[in-house]
Design a protein around this motif. Structure first.
Motif, PDB file in Angstrom:
ATOM      1  N   GLY A   7       0.812  -1.205   0.000  1.00 21.49           N
ATOM      2  CA  GLY A   7       0.000   0.000   0.000  1.00 21.49           C
ATOM      3  C   GLY A   7       0.845   1.254   0.000  1.00 21.49           C
ATOM      4  N   TYR A   8       0.173   2.366  -0.256  1.00 26.31           N
ATOM      5  CA  TYR A   8       0.827   3.674  -0.287  1.00 26.31           C
ATOM      6  C   TYR A   8      -0.187   4.705   0.176  1.00 26.31           C
ATOM      7  CZ  TYR A   8       2.812   7.998  -2.037  1.00 26.31           C
ATOM      8  OH  TYR A   8       3.294   9.269  -2.131  1.00 26.31           O
ATOM      9  N   GLY A   9       0.269   5.621   0.996  1.00 27.33           N
ATOM     10  CA  GLY A   9      -0.595   6.712   1.425  1.00 27.33           C
ATOM     11  C   GLY A   9       0.212   7.979   1.630  1.00 27.33           C
ATOM     12  N   ARG A  10      -0.444   9.118   1.406  1.00 27.35           N
ATOM     13  CA  ARG A  10       0.231  10.400   1.596  1.00 27.35           C
ATOM     14  C   ARG A  10      -0.773  11.380   2.178  1.00 27.35           C
ATOM     15  NH1 ARG A  10       2.639  13.616  -3.395  1.00 27.35           N
ATOM     16  NH2 ARG A  10       0.623  12.954  -4.160  1.00 27.35           N
ATOM     17  N   GLU A  11      -0.306  12.150   3.140  1.00 26.28           N
ATOM     18  CA  GLU A  11      -1.123  13.200   3.742  1.00 26.28           C
ATOM     19  C   GLU A  11      -0.293  14.473   3.795  1.00 26.28           C
ATOM     20  OE1 GLU A  11      -4.391  15.050   5.191  1.00 26.28           O
ATOM     21  OE2 GLU A  11      -4.328  12.954   4.590  1.00 26.28           O
ATOM     22  N   ARG A  25       4.738   3.788   2.719  1.00 30.24           N
ATOM     23  CA  ARG A  25       4.725   2.723   1.718  1.00 30.24           C
ATOM     24  C   ARG A  25       4.897   1.396   2.447  1.00 30.24           C
ATOM     25  NH1 ARG A  25       9.000   5.781  -1.992  1.00 30.24           N
ATOM     26  NH2 ARG A  25       7.581   7.302  -2.871  1.00 30.24           N
ATOM     27  N   THR A  26       4.122   0.413   2.066  1.00 29.58           N
ATOM     28  CA  THR A  26       4.245  -0.904   2.678  1.00 29.58           C
ATOM     29  C   THR A  26       4.313  -1.971   1.594  1.00 29.58           C
ATOM     30  OG1 THR A  26       1.850  -1.242   2.840  1.00 29.58           O
ATOM     31  CG2 THR A  26       2.933  -0.198   4.718  1.00 29.58           C
ATOM     32  N   VAL A  27       5.106  -2.996   1.846  1.00 26.95           N
ATOM     33  CA  VAL A  27       5.181  -4.168   0.972  1.00 26.95           C
ATOM     34  C   VAL A  27       5.268  -5.410   1.854  1.00 26.95           C
ATOM     35  CG1 VAL A  27       6.231  -3.004  -1.007  1.00 26.95           C
ATOM     36  CG2 VAL A  27       7.687  -4.011   0.732  1.00 26.95           C
ATOM     37  N   ASN A  28       4.961  -6.543   1.254  1.00 26.94           N
ATOM     38  CA  ASN A  28       4.991  -7.810   1.967  1.00 26.94           C
ATOM     39  C   ASN A  28       6.417  -8.129   2.432  1.00 26.94           C
ATOM     40  OD1 ASN A  28       4.191 -10.229   3.026  1.00 26.94           O
ATOM     41  ND2 ASN A  28       4.087 -11.284   1.055  1.00 26.94           N
ATOM     42  N   ARG A  30       8.399 -10.903   5.553  1.00 25.62           N
ATOM     43  CA  ARG A  30       8.159 -11.931   6.572  1.00 25.62           C
ATOM     44  C   ARG A  30       8.128 -11.363   7.985  1.00 25.62           C
ATOM     45  NH1 ARG A  30      11.687 -17.444   7.180  1.00 25.62           N
ATOM     46  NH2 ARG A  30      10.440 -18.358   8.836  1.00 25.62           N
ATOM     47  N   PHE A  31       8.963 -10.374   8.252  1.00 25.88           N
ATOM     48  CA  PHE A  31       9.058  -9.768   9.576  1.00 25.88           C
ATOM     49  C   PHE A  31       8.670  -8.290   9.496  1.00 25.88           C
ATOM     50  CE2 PHE A  31      12.278 -13.119   9.291  1.00 25.88           C
ATOM     51  CZ  PHE A  31      11.814 -13.965  10.274  1.00 25.88           C
ATOM     52  N   LEU A  32       8.554  -7.649  10.617  1.00 23.49           N
ATOM     53  CA  LEU A  32       8.281  -6.210  10.641  1.00 23.49           C
ATOM     54  C   LEU A  32       9.592  -5.460  10.477  1.00 23.49           C
ATOM     55  CD1 LEU A  32       6.237  -3.959  10.983  1.00 23.49           C
ATOM     56  CD2 LEU A  32       6.619  -4.074  13.437  1.00 23.49           C
ATOM     57  N   ASP A  33       9.672  -4.643   9.463  1.00 28.05           N
ATOM     58  CA  ASP A  33      10.879  -3.871   9.156  1.00 28.05           C
ATOM     59  C   ASP A  33      10.456  -2.426   8.933  1.00 28.05           C
ATOM     60  OD1 ASP A  33      13.353  -2.950   8.378  1.00 28.05           O
ATOM     61  OD2 ASP A  33      13.371  -4.006   6.465  1.00 28.05           O
ATOM     62  N   LEU A  34      10.709  -1.566   9.930  1.00 29.00           N
ATOM     63  CA  LEU A  34      10.325  -0.151   9.865  1.00 29.00           C
ATOM     64  C   LEU A  34      11.502   0.705   9.444  1.00 29.00           C
ATOM     65  CD1 LEU A  34       8.354   0.156  13.203  1.00 29.00           C
ATOM     66  CD2 LEU A  34       7.393   0.194  10.922  1.00 29.00           C
ATOM     67  N   SER A  35      11.267   1.607   8.522  1.00 29.69           N
ATOM     68  CA  SER A  35      12.277   2.569   8.100  1.00 29.69           C
ATOM     69  C   SER A  35      11.632   3.950   8.123  1.00 29.69           C
ATOM     70  CB  SER A  35      12.776   2.237   6.693  1.00 29.69           C
ATOM     71  OG  SER A  35      13.618   3.269   6.226  1.00 29.69           O
ATOM     72  N   ILE A  36      12.220   4.865   8.885  1.00 30.94           N
ATOM     73  CA  ILE A  36      11.650   6.209   9.011  1.00 30.94           C
ATOM     74  C   ILE A  36      12.704   7.222   8.587  1.00 30.94           C
ATOM     75  CG2 ILE A  36      10.660   7.891  10.590  1.00 30.94           C
ATOM     76  CD1 ILE A  36       9.663   5.524  12.248  1.00 30.94           C
ATOM     77  N   ILE A  62       7.823  -1.367   6.063  1.00 25.06           N
ATOM     78  CA  ILE A  62       7.094  -0.106   6.132  1.00 25.06           C
ATOM     79  C   ILE A  62       8.090   1.040   6.057  1.00 25.06           C
ATOM     80  CG2 ILE A  62       5.527   1.296   7.516  1.00 25.06           C
ATOM     81  CD1 ILE A  62       4.727  -1.433   8.859  1.00 25.06           C
ATOM     82  N   ASP A  63       7.932   1.883   5.062  1.00 24.12           N
ATOM     83  CA  ASP A  63       8.767   3.073   4.893  1.00 24.12           C
ATOM     84  C   ASP A  63       7.909   4.297   5.177  1.00 24.12           C
ATOM     85  OD1 ASP A  63      11.135   1.735   3.961  1.00 24.12           O
ATOM     86  OD2 ASP A  63      10.114   1.441   2.045  1.00 24.12           O
TER      87      ASP A  63
END
Length: 84
Positions: A7-11, A25-28, A30-36, A62-63
């Motif tokens: 998914g993708y979202g912008r505000e 931005r999110t993509v499939n 296996r684990f949770l990987d957050l990048s900020i 998740i970016d």
């Protein structure tokens, strides 16, 4: 039921002459990987953003990108309200 993890979202929020843009931005994955990625002046809210993301996601890449245009918020504190 299959749920998509892509998914993708912008505000965009305007405060005076300053614009704050948040893109996610999110993509499939296996684990949770957050990048900020955000300006250094906002690093104090990075952990709160991660906590909010962890409350909604258990896996996936998740970016989160935050950009600020304008100088109106240089001396103003910002508060993370929540993700809905």
């Amino acid at each position: 039921m299959v749920k998509s993890m892509t998914g993708y979202g912008r505000e965009i929020a305007a405060i005076g002459e300053t614009r704050i843009t948040v893109e996610v931005r999110t993509v499939n994955h296996r684990f949770l990987d957050l990048s900020i990625k955000m300006p250094k002046m906002l690093l104090y809210i990075e952990e709160k953003i991660k906590e909010q993301a962890r409350s909604f996601f258990t896996r996936g890449r998740i970016d989160v990108m935050v950009t600020i245009e304008g100088e109106g918020l240089v001396n103003e504190p910002l508060t993370l309200i929540g993700i809905y």
